[in-house]
Design a protein around this motif. Structure first.
Motif, short mmCIF file in Angstrom:
data_model
loop_
_atom_site.label_atom_id
_atom_site.label_comp_id
_atom_site.label_asym_id
_atom_site.label_seq_id
_atom_site.Cartn_x
_atom_site.Cartn_y
_atom_site.Cartn_z
N ASP A 164 0.86 -1.19 0.00
CA ASP A 164 0.00 0.00 0.00
C ASP A 164 0.90 1.24 0.00
O ASP A 164 1.34 1.70 1.06
CB ASP A 164 -0.91 -0.02 1.24
N ARG A 223 0.22 4.32 -0.71
CA ARG A 223 -0.38 5.50 -0.08
C ARG A 223 -0.14 5.48 1.43
O ARG A 223 0.25 6.49 2.03
CB ARG A 223 -1.88 5.56 -0.38
N ARG A 246 3.52 6.33 2.07
CA ARG A 246 3.85 7.75 1.91
C ARG A 246 3.27 8.61 3.04
O ARG A 246 3.93 9.53 3.53
CB ARG A 246 3.33 8.27 0.58
N THR A 247 2.03 8.33 3.44
CA THR A 247 1.34 9.23 4.38
C THR A 247 1.61 8.93 5.84
O THR A 247 1.52 9.83 6.68
CB THR A 247 -0.19 9.16 4.15
N ASP A 273 5.94 14.07 1.52
CA ASP A 273 4.67 14.12 0.81
C ASP A 273 4.83 14.65 -0.62
O ASP A 273 3.84 14.88 -1.32
CB ASP A 273 3.65 14.98 1.56
#
Length: 272
Positions: free
Chosen positions: A41, A43, A46-47, A60
């Motif tokens: 995953d 996302r 990264r987050t 980000d």
């Protein structure tokens, strides 16, 4: 009949060296044989995951290439294959590739396994999602009672189990369990008078049944590092003492630790 052997070329030698290196590595550092990069995953990475390790960096930035960061944090190999750590930490479905990577929660209306089951859940998710769901599940099952507080007219609402003890016991189970040799989950059995938190895998390395509260070793060093960076454990080596201390502060029974070669169980008894 004469036989000849062919010397391995440069690429083949590098491959052999890579195989040997990973074979000697801890389980969480090895490639996950059935996983591909699409099983991660990105996302979530990264987050949530990347900022926990690199605070202050512009993580980000959508133009920032993700592969070097994944490799830097050992979630993929230099060749781009997901590691077991990558699957456990940011995998879209970790238990597909590491069968025991899930938590089983069962609440009983009684004090033994024959009692009626009133609630049960399986949490099959990455480390971040598992911790979030488990926190909410435990909080929903806690009950409070009033106790005399400081001052003549003050009462305090105290939970029947210290949340700190529950957090430490659950996170320790996720961090130290044996993911390699067992397909059993981390099990949380919640009875009317106690909670039993069990994980597969007995003492590891330098740790023994007679020194587990003084000596530390890590079956899953990558998982341990990730959980510390994410804030799920505060300091290495303090889990047992924090469980005992938080139970003692509220007058709860002394926690029990049942350790054998195959499993580890923490028993927290209800506040009287």
């Amino acid at each position: 009949m004469l036989t000849t052997t062919r010397e391995a070329g440069g690429d083949e030698q590098r491959l052999i060296a890579e195989i040997r290196r990973f074979a000697a590595a801890p389980f969480d550092a090895r490639p996950a044989p059935t996983a591909t990069p699409s099983d991660l995953d990105l996302r979530l990475f990264r987050t949530t995951y990347l900022p926990a390790f690199l605070p202050g960096e512009a993580t980000d930035d959508p133009q920032r290439p993700v592969e070097p960061d994944l490799a830097r944090l050992r979630l993929i190999t230099p060749g781009g294959a997901p590691t077991n750590l990558g699957v456990l930490a940011v995998g879209t479905d970790p238990s597909t590739h590491v069968p025991g990577a899930y938590v089983q929660f069962i609440r009983y209306q009684g004090v033994d396994l024959d009692a009626p089951v009133v609630d049960q859940h399986e949490i099959r998710a990455d480390l971040v999602t598992t911790a979030t769901r488990l926190s909410a599940l435990v909080a929903a099952n806690l009950r409070t009672k009033l106790a005399e507080g400081e001052g003549l007219f003050r009462e305090d609402a105290l939970p029947d189990y210290p949340p700190e003890s529950l957090r430490e016991a659950c996170m320790n189970a996720l961090m130290h369990r044996d993911y390699e040799h067992s397909h059993a989950p981390v099990r949380i059995a919640w009875f009317e008078d106690r909670i039993e938190i069990t994980n597969p895998g007995g003492p590891y390395g330098q740790v023994r049944a007679d020194n587990f509260d003084r000596v530390q070793d890590y079956r899953n060093p990558g998982v341990a590092r990730a959980m510390k960076a994410l804030g799920y454990v505060n300091r290495f080596g303090r889990g047992i003492s924090r469980i005992r201390a938080s139970m003692a502060r509220v007058g709860s029974p002394v926690p029990e630790f049942r350790v054998d070669d195959a499993s580890w169980c923490v028993v927290l008894r209800k506040w009287p």
